[in-house]
Design a protein around this motif. Sequence first.
Motif, short mmCIF file in Angstrom:
data_model
loop_
_atom_site.label_atom_id
_atom_site.label_comp_id
_atom_site.label_asym_id
_atom_site.label_seq_id
_atom_site.Cartn_x
_atom_site.Cartn_y
_atom_site.Cartn_z
N TYR A 111 0.83 -1.20 0.00
CA TYR A 111 0.00 0.00 0.00
C TYR A 111 0.87 1.25 0.00
O TYR A 111 1.96 1.26 0.56
CB TYR A 111 -0.87 0.06 1.27
CG TYR A 111 -1.91 -1.02 1.38
CD1 TYR A 111 -3.16 -0.85 0.81
CD2 TYR A 111 -1.63 -2.20 2.06
CE1 TYR A 111 -4.13 -1.85 0.93
CE2 TYR A 111 -2.59 -3.19 2.18
CZ TYR A 111 -3.83 -3.01 1.61
OH TYR A 111 -4.78 -3.99 1.72
N GLU A 115 -3.21 5.12 0.49
CA GLU A 115 -4.08 3.95 0.62
C GLU A 115 -4.19 3.51 2.08
O GLU A 115 -5.27 3.12 2.54
CB GLU A 115 -3.55 2.80 -0.23
CG GLU A 115 -3.67 3.05 -1.73
CD GLU A 115 -2.94 2.01 -2.56
OE1 GLU A 115 -3.44 1.70 -3.65
OE2 GLU A 115 -1.87 1.52 -2.12
N VAL A 116 -3.09 3.58 2.81
CA VAL A 116 -3.11 3.21 4.22
C VAL A 116 -4.06 4.11 5.01
O VAL A 116 -4.79 3.65 5.89
CB VAL A 116 -1.68 3.25 4.83
CG1 VAL A 116 -1.71 3.15 6.35
CG2 VAL A 116 -0.83 2.13 4.25
#
Length: 156
Positions: A111, A115-116
């Motif tokens: 990721y 995205e995290v």
Amino acid sequence: MSYVLEAIGVPAGISLPTDNEDGEITFELFSLSGVNLLARTGGRVVFSPRMLEIAKRLSLQHGAAMLIRWDDRVGMRQAVVYQQGAITREFGEDDEIYVAIADAGLPGRRYTTAEVDQLDPDEVEVERLVDAIGAACRSTDWCPENSIRDFIRKQR
């Protein structure tokens, strides 16, 4: 215990001064695998804009340099790569890569930081695989990724 580092890395084999021309900033020289690191000394480190100028000058003199800033207190990891006096790339949180940890403890999907930020921490556990300084080292042909990371780990 927190750790703060402001340093300039250059390819190994280059001899470096441990102070700048006006004596405002002093350094300690560390010879790492593939990298010579000039780490600021003199008490509590407050990041200085002068370090950008010094890194630029060193890259003009020696071809390449990297300004490294690390602050455990706020989770900051930054690097600026110079080539022949010009900034070629800046690295920060957005350049970091994370990996999901599967139930068996094995690595899973990778990721980006963005995205995290969208993940539910109760559903997906992630660990940082590559930080900004590691990403900066990967972008050069002279800075082994683990040299600076291992140095920081030993200092903390």
